[in-house]
Design an enzyme around this catalytic site. Sequence first.
Site, PDB file in Angstrom:
ATOM      1  N   GLU A   1     -13.000  69.423  41.243  1.00  0.00           N
ATOM      2  CA  GLU A   1     -11.848  68.734  41.836  1.00  0.00           C
ATOM      3  C   GLU A   1     -10.620  69.107  41.024  1.00  0.00           C
ATOM      4  O   GLU A   1     -10.744  69.559  39.883  1.00  0.00           O
ATOM      5  CB  GLU A   1     -12.057  67.212  41.788  1.00  0.00           C
ATOM      6  CG  GLU A   1     -12.240  66.675  40.366  1.00  0.00           C
ATOM      7  CD  GLU A   1     -12.570  65.187  40.279  1.00  0.00           C
ATOM      8  OE1 GLU A   1     -12.604  64.506  41.309  1.00  0.00           O
ATOM      9  OE2 GLU A   1     -12.791  64.706  39.151  1.00  0.00           O
TER      10      GLU A   1
ATOM     11  N   TYR B   1     -20.474  63.886  50.907  1.00  0.00           N
ATOM     12  CA  TYR B   1     -20.264  62.541  51.440  1.00  0.00           C
ATOM     13  C   TYR B   1     -18.918  62.442  52.159  1.00  0.00           C
ATOM     14  O   TYR B   1     -18.837  61.979  53.307  1.00  0.00           O
ATOM     15  CB  TYR B   1     -20.330  61.493  50.303  1.00  0.00           C
ATOM     16  CG  TYR B   1     -19.451  60.306  50.590  1.00  0.00           C
ATOM     17  CD1 TYR B   1     -19.811  59.380  51.563  1.00  0.00           C
ATOM     18  CD2 TYR B   1     -18.235  60.133  49.925  1.00  0.00           C
ATOM     19  CE1 TYR B   1     -18.968  58.316  51.872  1.00  0.00           C
ATOM     20  CE2 TYR B   1     -17.401  59.076  50.215  1.00  0.00           C
ATOM     21  CZ  TYR B   1     -17.771  58.166  51.194  1.00  0.00           C
ATOM     22  OH  TYR B   1     -16.941  57.125  51.507  1.00  0.00           O
ATOM     23  N   HIS B   2     -17.837  62.895  51.471  1.00  0.00           N
ATOM     24  CA  HIS B   2     -16.510  62.793  52.087  1.00  0.00           C
ATOM     25  C   HIS B   2     -16.455  63.596  53.395  1.00  0.00           C
ATOM     26  O   HIS B   2     -15.778  63.206  54.344  1.00  0.00           O
ATOM     27  CB  HIS B   2     -15.424  63.268  51.115  1.00  0.00           C
ATOM     28  CG  HIS B   2     -15.151  62.311  49.979  1.00  0.00           C
ATOM     29  ND1 HIS B   2     -15.753  62.417  48.753  1.00  0.00           N
ATOM     30  CD2 HIS B   2     -14.332  61.239  49.881  1.00  0.00           C
ATOM     31  CE1 HIS B   2     -15.320  61.446  47.954  1.00  0.00           C
ATOM     32  NE2 HIS B   2     -14.456  60.712  48.613  1.00  0.00           N
TER      33      HIS B   2
ATOM     34  N   ASP C   1     -28.441  45.226  58.460  1.00  0.00           N
ATOM     35  CA  ASP C   1     -28.578  46.043  57.244  1.00  0.00           C
ATOM     36  C   ASP C   1     -30.037  46.470  57.120  1.00  0.00           C
ATOM     37  O   ASP C   1     -30.929  45.803  57.644  1.00  0.00           O
ATOM     38  CB  ASP C   1     -28.163  45.247  56.002  1.00  0.00           C
ATOM     39  CG  ASP C   1     -27.612  46.152  54.916  1.00  0.00           C
ATOM     40  OD1 ASP C   1     -26.423  46.042  54.595  1.00  0.00           O
ATOM     41  OD2 ASP C   1     -28.387  46.998  54.387  1.00  0.00           O
TER      42      ASP C   1
ATOM     43  N   ASP D   1     -32.073  49.584  61.070  1.00  0.00           N
ATOM     44  CA  ASP D   1     -31.430  50.816  60.645  1.00  0.00           C
ATOM     45  C   ASP D   1     -30.500  51.277  61.761  1.00  0.00           C
ATOM     46  O   ASP D   1     -30.919  51.397  62.920  1.00  0.00           O
ATOM     47  CB  ASP D   1     -32.534  51.868  60.402  1.00  0.00           C
ATOM     48  CG  ASP D   1     -31.990  53.121  59.738  1.00  0.00           C
ATOM     49  OD1 ASP D   1     -30.774  53.376  59.850  1.00  0.00           O
ATOM     50  OD2 ASP D   1     -32.806  53.832  59.110  1.00  0.00           O
TER      51      ASP D   1
ATOM     52  N   SER E   1     -16.434  66.333  48.718  1.00  0.00           N
ATOM     53  CA  SER E   1     -17.894  66.228  48.537  1.00  0.00           C
ATOM     54  C   SER E   1     -18.575  66.204  49.895  1.00  0.00           C
ATOM     55  O   SER E   1     -17.936  65.985  50.931  1.00  0.00           O
ATOM     56  CB  SER E   1     -18.253  64.939  47.788  1.00  0.00           C
ATOM     57  OG  SER E   1     -18.114  63.822  48.655  1.00  0.00           O
TER      58      SER E   1
ATOM     59  N   THR F   1     -12.319  57.236  54.486  1.00  0.00           N
ATOM     60  CA  THR F   1     -11.954  57.300  53.074  1.00  0.00           C
ATOM     61  C   THR F   1     -10.684  58.134  52.875  1.00  0.00           C
ATOM     62  O   THR F   1     -10.457  59.110  53.607  1.00  0.00           O
ATOM     63  CB  THR F   1     -13.110  57.905  52.242  1.00  0.00           C
ATOM     64  OG1 THR F   1     -12.644  58.173  50.925  1.00  0.00           O
ATOM     65  CG2 THR F   1     -13.650  59.194  52.820  1.00  0.00           C
TER      66      THR F   1
ATOM     67  N   LYS G   1     -17.469  61.695  56.413  1.00  0.00           N
ATOM     68  CA  LYS G   1     -16.426  60.789  56.934  1.00  0.00           C
ATOM     69  C   LYS G   1     -15.462  61.571  57.830  1.00  0.00           C
ATOM     70  O   LYS G   1     -14.949  61.037  58.806  1.00  0.00           O
ATOM     71  CB  LYS G   1     -15.659  60.151  55.774  1.00  0.00           C
ATOM     72  CG  LYS G   1     -16.506  59.228  54.899  1.00  0.00           C
ATOM     73  CD  LYS G   1     -16.755  57.894  55.589  1.00  0.00           C
ATOM     74  CE  LYS G   1     -17.330  56.864  54.642  1.00  0.00           C
ATOM     75  NZ  LYS G   1     -17.603  55.576  55.289  1.00  0.00           N
TER      76      LYS G   1
ATOM     77  N   THR H   1     -14.779  56.703  30.131  1.00  0.00           N
ATOM     78  CA  THR H   1     -14.889  58.155  30.285  1.00  0.00           C
ATOM     79  C   THR H   1     -14.131  58.740  31.471  1.00  0.00           C
ATOM     80  O   THR H   1     -14.714  58.957  32.542  1.00  0.00           O
ATOM     81  CB  THR H   1     -16.369  58.540  30.476  1.00  0.00           C
ATOM     82  OG1 THR H   1     -16.864  57.782  31.606  1.00  0.00           O
ATOM     83  CG2 THR H   1     -17.191  58.255  29.246  1.00  0.00           C
TER      84      THR H   1
ATOM     85  N   ASN I   1     -14.724  50.205  38.065  1.00  0.00           N
ATOM     86  CA  ASN I   1     -15.910  49.376  37.833  1.00  0.00           C
ATOM     87  C   ASN I   1     -16.747  49.943  36.685  1.00  0.00           C
ATOM     88  O   ASN I   1     -17.257  49.212  35.828  1.00  0.00           O
ATOM     89  CB  ASN I   1     -16.741  49.276  39.116  1.00  0.00           C
ATOM     90  CG  ASN I   1     -16.060  48.414  40.186  1.00  0.00           C
ATOM     91  OD1 ASN I   1     -15.044  47.767  39.905  1.00  0.00           O
ATOM     92  ND2 ASN I   1     -16.590  48.396  41.376  1.00  0.00           N
ATOM     93  N   ARG I   2     -16.875  51.268  36.664  1.00  0.00           N
ATOM     94  CA  ARG I   2     -17.644  51.903  35.579  1.00  0.00           C
ATOM     95  C   ARG I   2     -16.929  51.743  34.232  1.00  0.00           C
ATOM     96  O   ARG I   2     -17.553  51.472  33.204  1.00  0.00           O
ATOM     97  CB  ARG I   2     -17.834  53.396  35.884  1.00  0.00           C
ATOM     98  CG  ARG I   2     -18.867  53.650  36.968  1.00  0.00           C
ATOM     99  CD  ARG I   2     -18.816  55.058  37.514  1.00  0.00           C
ATOM    100  NE  ARG I   2     -18.796  56.101  36.508  1.00  0.00           N
ATOM    101  CZ  ARG I   2     -19.797  56.398  35.694  1.00  0.00           C
ATOM    102  NH1 ARG I   2     -20.912  55.685  35.747  1.00  0.00           N
ATOM    103  NH2 ARG I   2     -19.703  57.375  34.824  1.00  0.00           N
TER     104      ARG I   2
ATOM    105  N   TYR J   1     -13.102  61.803  33.558  1.00  0.00           N
ATOM    106  CA  TYR J   1     -13.704  63.133  33.651  1.00  0.00           C
ATOM    107  C   TYR J   1     -12.596  64.183  33.501  1.00  0.00           C
ATOM    108  O   TYR J   1     -11.560  64.111  34.166  1.00  0.00           O
ATOM    109  CB  TYR J   1     -14.374  63.335  35.002  1.00  0.00           C
ATOM    110  CG  TYR J   1     -15.586  62.461  35.269  1.00  0.00           C
ATOM    111  CD1 TYR J   1     -16.273  61.812  34.252  1.00  0.00           C
ATOM    112  CD2 TYR J   1     -16.056  62.299  36.572  1.00  0.00           C
ATOM    113  CE1 TYR J   1     -17.388  61.028  34.520  1.00  0.00           C
ATOM    114  CE2 TYR J   1     -17.169  61.517  36.848  1.00  0.00           C
ATOM    115  CZ  TYR J   1     -17.829  60.883  35.819  1.00  0.00           C
ATOM    116  OH  TYR J   1     -18.931  60.107  36.099  1.00  0.00           O
TER     117      TYR J   1
ATOM    118  N   ALA K   1     -14.757  54.405  39.718  1.00  0.00           N
ATOM    119  CA  ALA K   1     -14.168  54.635  38.400  1.00  0.00           C
ATOM    120  C   ALA K   1     -13.846  53.347  37.623  1.00  0.00           C
ATOM    121  O   ALA K   1     -14.355  53.168  36.511  1.00  0.00           O
ATOM    122  CB  ALA K   1     -12.939  55.523  38.534  1.00  0.00           C
TER     123      ALA K   1
END
Length: 395
Positions: A329, A181-182, A31, A74, A179, A144, A185, A253, A240-241, A255, A238
């Site tokens: 989305e 990020y996605h 890591d 790294d 996104s 993902t 993947k 919240t 966890n938030r 979205y 989601a």
Amino acid sequence: MRVFIAGVDGYLGWALAQHLVSRGHEVAGLDNYMRRDWVAEMGSQSTTPILKMTERLEAFREVHGTNLQFTRADLCNYESVLNAFKHFQPECIVHLAEMPSAPYSMIDVHHAVFTHQNNLVGTLNVLYAMREVCPEAHLLKLGTMGEYGTPNMDIPEGFFEIEFRGKKDTLPFPRQPFSMYHLTKVHDSHNVQFACKNWDLKSTDIMQGVVFGTRVDAMGDDDRLMTRFDVDQAFGTAINRFCAQAAIGLPITPYGKGGQTRGFLPLRDSIQCFTLALENPPKKAGEYRVFNQFEETYSIVQLAEKVSNVATKLGLNPKITHLENPRMEKEEHYFNPDHQKLIDLGYQPTNDMKTEIEVTMKDLLKNKSRIEARKESLFPDIRWDGTRAKSEYIK
Ligand code: USQ
């Protein structure tokens, strides 16, 4: 089995390392602590207090009676990856060492480019180092469910049969991610599949849904072994938030309309599924297989209600208030992905969602002051159009 975990300081990696040694595997990991820095950049911190790696390793040895062989490095440095593999000679490599946040990747050009460089270069280095050092090892690569997007049809596990102009073939199911990020993947999936096809490597590409929860059994009650838990707008997922919002009296919240539907699974089941996949590797050289990994699908509004019910049971007074959606989305759509392959290998969901949310809420309530201290980081202001402005409450 000798298992190498890239990203062993992270949410999944730290939990997986403990679970694997409790099953008698020999574990090494790498890591570069970047996750700690990214969350700090978002103005936040892990809600569960996380020790420094040296202290984590000491607690690991004391409780599990064995060493976690750790290298600070790294994945984007090829020599480091090569040396780590040469030294450990892994039979399985679990690759979790990527930048995992959709909002973070959407901040601006620099974050998009960083996400692409970090994720794609890291995966390429793993593939080339495997080819050089351990071509018979199994790569368990974290992808993902978001690779597929939300098409208006069922989603298979990676591939589907298609007939076009009188000819039939089995092809990769289309990828339509949400996104930057996605997208990384998706690009990784192509690179991994290419390496399997051309160099006879073996890989399982895990299309994982949204993971939530704080615990796996192997951590026991020792707080020094807890994994990190993020709740900020970028690195907190989601549920966890929502749990964090309920814990400190902020509205939960969803979205937009909140009809966005995703596959979810608790941390302990995510770890169970990785373990099943690595203990049952692909049989043939060159095999590239895709597993969809989630337990059940829910809309975001259904999730908000589940968290709200548990919070009420714990004596809190939660409210659900929709926020203007900072993302682009579909807010209402069809979503019916297959997820049979892990069940065929023996996957049995553990706790139901309510029980897992309750365990999580209790852990968060113990660390309430840490969430309150970084409260601002819970409000989203990263927008998919590249601007930064706090989302307003809409009902
Ligand atoms: N959402 C809300 N309110 C929030 C946070 C999120 O309504 O406070 C919504 C989002 O708009 C989205 C859904 O919840 O529609 C899921 O968002 P998320 O932040 O939980 O998850 P996402 O950004 O999709 O990414 C997470 C992980 C990522 C993983 C992915 C699996 O961060 O690493 O790849 O889940 S999946 O979503 O299946 O693609």
